[in-house]
Design a protein around this motif. Structure first.
Motif, PDB file in Angstrom:
ATOM      1  N   ASP A   1       0.837  -1.204   0.000  1.00  0.00           N
ATOM      2  CA  ASP A   1       0.000   0.000   0.000  1.00  0.00           C
ATOM      3  C   ASP A   1       0.875   1.259   0.000  1.00  0.00           C
ATOM      4  O   ASP A   1       0.617   2.208  -0.747  1.00  0.00           O
ATOM      5  CB  ASP A   1      -0.917   0.002   1.229  1.00  0.00           C
ATOM      6  N   LEU A   2       1.910   1.252   0.810  1.00  0.00           N
ATOM      7  CA  LEU A   2       2.779   2.419   0.892  1.00  0.00           C
ATOM      8  C   LEU A   2       3.631   2.589  -0.362  1.00  0.00           C
ATOM      9  O   LEU A   2       4.007   3.710  -0.716  1.00  0.00           O
ATOM     10  CB  LEU A   2       3.671   2.328   2.129  1.00  0.00           C
ATOM     11  N   ASP A   3       3.932   1.489  -1.038  1.00  0.00           N
ATOM     12  CA  ASP A   3       4.632   1.597  -2.321  1.00  0.00           C
ATOM     13  C   ASP A   3       3.796   2.397  -3.314  1.00  0.00           C
ATOM     14  O   ASP A   3       4.315   3.259  -4.043  1.00  0.00           O
ATOM     15  CB  ASP A   3       4.920   0.200  -2.888  1.00  0.00           C
ATOM     16  N   LEU A   4       2.490   2.119  -3.345  1.00  0.00           N
ATOM     17  CA  LEU A   4       1.587   2.862  -4.228  1.00  0.00           C
ATOM     18  C   LEU A   4       1.569   4.345  -3.867  1.00  0.00           C
ATOM     19  O   LEU A   4       1.647   5.216  -4.739  1.00  0.00           O
ATOM     20  CB  LEU A   4       0.169   2.295  -4.135  1.00  0.00           C
ATOM     21  N   ILE A   5       1.446   4.618  -2.587  1.00  0.00           N
ATOM     22  CA  ILE A   5       1.348   6.005  -2.118  1.00  0.00           C
ATOM     23  C   ILE A   5       2.637   6.772  -2.417  1.00  0.00           C
ATOM     24  O   ILE A   5       2.613   7.908  -2.894  1.00  0.00           O
ATOM     25  CB  ILE A   5       1.021   6.034  -0.616  1.00  0.00           C
ATOM     26  N   ALA A   6       3.785   6.156  -2.150  1.00  0.00           N
ATOM     27  CA  ALA A   6       5.068   6.826  -2.388  1.00  0.00           C
ATOM     28  C   ALA A   6       5.253   7.149  -3.864  1.00  0.00           C
ATOM     29  O   ALA A   6       5.839   8.181  -4.215  1.00  0.00           O
ATOM     30  CB  ALA A   6       6.218   5.950  -1.891  1.00  0.00           C
ATOM     31  N   GLY A   7       4.739   6.293  -4.744  1.00  0.00           N
ATOM     32  CA  GLY A   7       4.880   6.528  -6.172  1.00  0.00           C
ATOM     33  C   GLY A   7       4.018   7.662  -6.683  1.00  0.00           C
ATOM     34  O   GLY A   7       4.358   8.305  -7.690  1.00  0.00           O
ATOM     35  N   GLY A   8       2.902   7.943  -6.004  1.00  0.00           N
ATOM     36  CA  GLY A   8       1.988   8.987  -6.476  1.00  0.00           C
ATOM     37  C   GLY A   8       2.103  10.297  -5.745  1.00  0.00           C
ATOM     38  O   GLY A   8       1.980  11.371  -6.348  1.00  0.00           O
ATOM     39  N   CYS A   9       2.354  10.247  -4.441  1.00  0.00           N
ATOM     40  CA  CYS A   9       2.374  11.465  -3.607  1.00  0.00           C
ATOM     41  C   CYS A   9       3.815  11.958  -3.473  1.00  0.00           C
ATOM     42  O   CYS A   9       4.448  11.785  -2.423  1.00  0.00           O
ATOM     43  CB  CYS A   9       1.761  11.177  -2.248  1.00  0.00           C
ATOM     44  N   LYS A  10       4.312  12.570  -4.497  1.00  0.00           N
ATOM     45  CA  LYS A  10       5.732  12.944  -4.537  1.00  0.00           C
ATOM     46  C   LYS A  10       6.047  14.194  -3.720  1.00  0.00           C
ATOM     47  O   LYS A  10       7.212  14.562  -3.591  1.00  0.00           O
ATOM     48  CB  LYS A  10       6.184  13.127  -5.984  1.00  0.00           C
ATOM     49  N   GLN A  11       5.016  14.869  -3.197  1.00  0.00           N
ATOM     50  CA  GLN A  11       5.238  16.073  -2.400  1.00  0.00           C
ATOM     51  C   GLN A  11       5.154  15.812  -0.897  1.00  0.00           C
ATOM     52  O   GLN A  11       5.187  16.755  -0.109  1.00  0.00           O
ATOM     53  CB  GLN A  11       4.220  17.156  -2.785  1.00  0.00           C
ATOM     54  N   LEU A  12       5.055  14.559  -0.482  1.00  0.00           N
ATOM     55  CA  LEU A  12       4.890  14.244   0.932  1.00  0.00           C
ATOM     56  C   LEU A  12       6.041  14.793   1.762  1.00  0.00           C
ATOM     57  O   LEU A  12       7.213  14.548   1.467  1.00  0.00           O
ATOM     58  CB  LEU A  12       4.809  12.734   1.145  1.00  0.00           C
ATOM     59  N   SER A  13       5.690  15.523   2.827  1.00  0.00           N
ATOM     60  CA  SER A  13       6.703  16.006   3.757  1.00  0.00           C
ATOM     61  C   SER A  13       6.540  15.368   5.140  1.00  0.00           C
ATOM     62  O   SER A  13       7.487  15.344   5.927  1.00  0.00           O
ATOM     63  CB  SER A  13       6.631  17.528   3.882  1.00  0.00           C
ATOM     64  N   GLU A  14       5.340  14.855   5.441  1.00  0.00           N
ATOM     65  CA  GLU A  14       5.086  14.235   6.744  1.00  0.00           C
ATOM     66  C   GLU A  14       4.247  12.985   6.548  1.00  0.00           C
ATOM     67  O   GLU A  14       3.162  13.038   5.976  1.00  0.00           O
ATOM     68  CB  GLU A  14       4.374  15.211   7.677  1.00  0.00           C
ATOM     69  N   LEU A  15       4.759  11.849   7.038  1.00  0.00           N
ATOM     70  CA  LEU A  15       4.075  10.575   6.910  1.00  0.00           C
ATOM     71  C   LEU A  15       3.995   9.937   8.289  1.00  0.00           C
ATOM     72  O   LEU A  15       5.011   9.585   8.892  1.00  0.00           O
ATOM     73  CB  LEU A  15       4.844   9.666   5.939  1.00  0.00           C
ATOM     74  N   ILE A  16       2.758   9.799   8.805  1.00  0.00           N
ATOM     75  CA  ILE A  16       2.521   9.284  10.156  1.00  0.00           C
ATOM     76  C   ILE A  16       1.904   7.892  10.037  1.00  0.00           C
ATOM     77  O   ILE A  16       0.805   7.729   9.498  1.00  0.00           O
ATOM     78  CB  ILE A  16       1.584  10.207  10.958  1.00  0.00           C
ATOM     79  N   LEU A  17       2.622   6.895  10.559  1.00  0.00           N
ATOM     80  CA  LEU A  17       2.189   5.497  10.444  1.00  0.00           C
ATOM     81  C   LEU A  17       2.317   4.794  11.792  1.00  0.00           C
ATOM     82  O   LEU A  17       2.832   3.687  11.877  1.00  0.00           O
ATOM     83  CB  LEU A  17       3.035   4.767   9.388  1.00  0.00           C
ATOM     84  N   ARG A  18       1.840   5.435  12.836  1.00  0.00           N
ATOM     85  CA  ARG A  18       1.904   4.819  14.155  1.00  0.00           C
ATOM     86  C   ARG A  18       1.012   3.575  14.208  1.00  0.00           C
ATOM     87  O   ARG A  18      -0.080   3.556  13.653  1.00  0.00           O
ATOM     88  CB  ARG A  18       1.459   5.810  15.235  1.00  0.00           C
ATOM     89  N   ASP A  19       1.490   2.566  14.912  1.00  0.00           N
ATOM     90  CA  ASP A  19       0.668   1.387  15.200  1.00  0.00           C
ATOM     91  C   ASP A  19       0.094   0.766  13.921  1.00  0.00           C
ATOM     92  O   ASP A  19      -1.102   0.500  13.826  1.00  0.00           O
ATOM     93  CB  ASP A  19      -0.458   1.767  16.165  1.00  0.00           C
ATOM     94  N   CYS A  20       0.955   0.538  12.941  1.00  0.00           N
ATOM     95  CA  CYS A  20       0.561  -0.153  11.707  1.00  0.00           C
ATOM     96  C   CYS A  20       1.228  -1.521  11.713  1.00  0.00           C
ATOM     97  O   CYS A  20       2.376  -1.667  11.252  1.00  0.00           O
ATOM     98  CB  CYS A  20       0.977   0.650  10.469  1.00  0.00           C
ATOM     99  N   PRO A  21       0.570  -2.554  12.225  1.00  0.00           N
ATOM    100  CA  PRO A  21       1.225  -3.847  12.465  1.00  0.00           C
ATOM    101  C   PRO A  21       1.628  -4.603  11.204  1.00  0.00           C
ATOM    102  O   PRO A  21       2.469  -5.507  11.274  1.00  0.00           O
ATOM    103  CB  PRO A  21       0.160  -4.627  13.256  1.00  0.00           C
ATOM    104  N   LEU A  22       1.040  -4.269  10.049  1.00  0.00           N
ATOM    105  CA  LEU A  22       1.359  -4.991   8.819  1.00  0.00           C
ATOM    106  C   LEU A  22       2.554  -4.401   8.084  1.00  0.00           C
ATOM    107  O   LEU A  22       2.990  -4.956   7.071  1.00  0.00           O
ATOM    108  CB  LEU A  22       0.141  -5.003   7.884  1.00  0.00           C
ATOM    109  N   LEU A  23       3.081  -3.315   8.564  1.00  0.00           N
ATOM    110  CA  LEU A  23       4.259  -2.707   7.953  1.00  0.00           C
ATOM    111  C   LEU A  23       5.494  -3.473   8.417  1.00  0.00           C
ATOM    112  O   LEU A  23       5.792  -3.533   9.600  1.00  0.00           O
ATOM    113  CB  LEU A  23       4.358  -1.237   8.347  1.00  0.00           C
ATOM    114  N   VAL A  24       6.236  -4.061   7.454  1.00  0.00           N
ATOM    115  CA  VAL A  24       7.353  -4.938   7.803  1.00  0.00           C
ATOM    116  C   VAL A  24       8.677  -4.453   7.208  1.00  0.00           C
ATOM    117  O   VAL A  24       9.631  -4.150   7.912  1.00  0.00           O
ATOM    118  CB  VAL A  24       7.075  -6.390   7.346  1.00  0.00           C
ATOM    119  N   PHE A  25       8.729  -4.369   5.886  1.00  0.00           N
ATOM    120  CA  PHE A  25      10.003  -4.109   5.213  1.00  0.00           C
ATOM    121  C   PHE A  25      10.262  -2.630   4.916  1.00  0.00           C
ATOM    122  O   PHE A  25      11.369  -2.258   4.566  1.00  0.00           O
ATOM    123  CB  PHE A  25      10.067  -4.885   3.893  1.00  0.00           C
TER     124      PHE A  25
END
Length: 327
Positions: free
Chosen positions: A223-247
């Motif tokens: 999911d984050l691979d998709l987001i990183a590819g499209g949202c090229k202006q991201l300055s703040e990314l908050i992903l607290r308590d996301c248990p499926l995030l591994v690599f």
């Protein structure tokens, strides 16, 4: 309830007299205080454009709101507010730009789509909406608001009635969103289970997005691979308590993806492993990347219990770091 002390009254009077009180000029906070003090404060604050209310349910919200004729920013922390706010909206609508509706102690707000539909009809200048624990809100209300108002900042925290369809409608109708929060972190009943693949596909269309918060969701690496590819202006990314995030493979996205990222919060994402930490370290060492390269930049990894010192050592490689690494 007690009257304000003479000392505090003199302090406020001094601030007013010296005109060195920008925060007070732009922001008035009402709480449970003595009636005479409250009346004086309201008479003074009616000329201001910001209002935050933390009031008991017994106080009249309508009588307070109707005193403000050019209100731009409104924040209310209480549960039962819909009826009185609906009555007051016609007098506030012309100037209102930002609305934040929260609740105390994570209690549910008893607001419905009726309020958002009314705001969509009246508040044509509304740019920011923040809702917390509003379980009665659905995709119908969010879609109507997005269609009618020039929204740039939307925050939905534990709004379990909003579906993937509502998120998709929001991203299609408001492609210039600058900030989006879909925070399920405090959803203790796990009632908000969005399809994150569909959400990520929608969010990836927001080319101007700068701030994204997906804390507490089932957001994973793909999911984050998709987001990183499209949202090229991201300055703040908050992903607290996301248990499926591994690599954290999104951190290896090709340039210019994530070049503007200065804040990355992965606190309590217990699945994040050493390979993920190394990917983040490589991102911070990439030429032109901002992460950990200035004093305002930070990476937060507290509570990521799968990490070892071997992976964290990778942050000392590459160019010197100037930001903050929270462990």
């Amino acid at each position: 309830e007690k009257s304000p002390s003479i000392h505090s009254s003199k302090v406020v009077a001094g601030m007013i007299g010296r005109r060195k009180w920008r925060t007070w000029v732009q922001f008035c906070k009402l709480t449970c205080v003595n009636r005479s003090w409250r009346k004086a404060l309201l008479e003074w604050s009616a000329m201001q454009n910001c209002l935050a209310i933390e009031a008991p349910e017994t106080s009249s919200l309508f009588s307070t709101l109707r005193l403000f004729r050019r209100l731009r920013y409104l924040s209310i922390t209480r549960g039962d507010l819909e009826d009185e706010l609906l009555r007051a909206l016609p007098e506030l609508a012309d100037s209102l730009e930002s609305v934040a509706l929260g609740s105390r102690n994570s209690e549910e707000q008893d607001i419905t789509d009726a309020l958002l539909l009314r705001m969509a009809h009246l508040c044509k200048g509304l740019r920011e909406i923040k809702l917390e624990n509003a379980e009665g809100i659905t995709s119908v209300g969010i879609t109507a608001l997005a269609a009618a108002c020039p929204l740039t900042d939307v925050s939905l925290e534990c709004c379990t009635g909003v579906s993937v369809e509502g998120v998709r409608a929001l991203t299609i109708l408001r492609p210039t969103l600058h900030a989006l929060t879909l925070n399920a972190e405090d959803d203790v009943m796990d009632g908000w289970t969005l399809d994150m693949t569909a959400v990520a596909s929608s969010v990836a269309m927001l080319a101007h997005l700068q701030h994204l918060n997906l804390s507490g969701t089932l957001c994973g690496d793909n999911d984050l691979d998709l987001i990183a590819g499209g949202c090229k202006q991201l300055s703040e990314l908050i992903l607290r308590d996301c248990p499926l995030l591994v690599f954290a493979s999104f951190a290896d996205a090709p340039s210019p993806c994530l070049q503007h990222l200065t804040v990355l919060n992965l606190s309590d994402s217990t699945g994040l492993n050493d390979d993920g930490a190394r990917a983040i370290a490589r991102l911070s060492s990439r030429p032109g990347a901002l992460l950990l390269q200035n004093t305002e930049s930070r990476v937060e990894l507290s509570g990521c219990t799968c990490l070892t010192s071997m992976a964290l050592r990778a942050f000392s490689d590459g160019p010197p770091k100037m930001g903050y690494l929270h462990l």
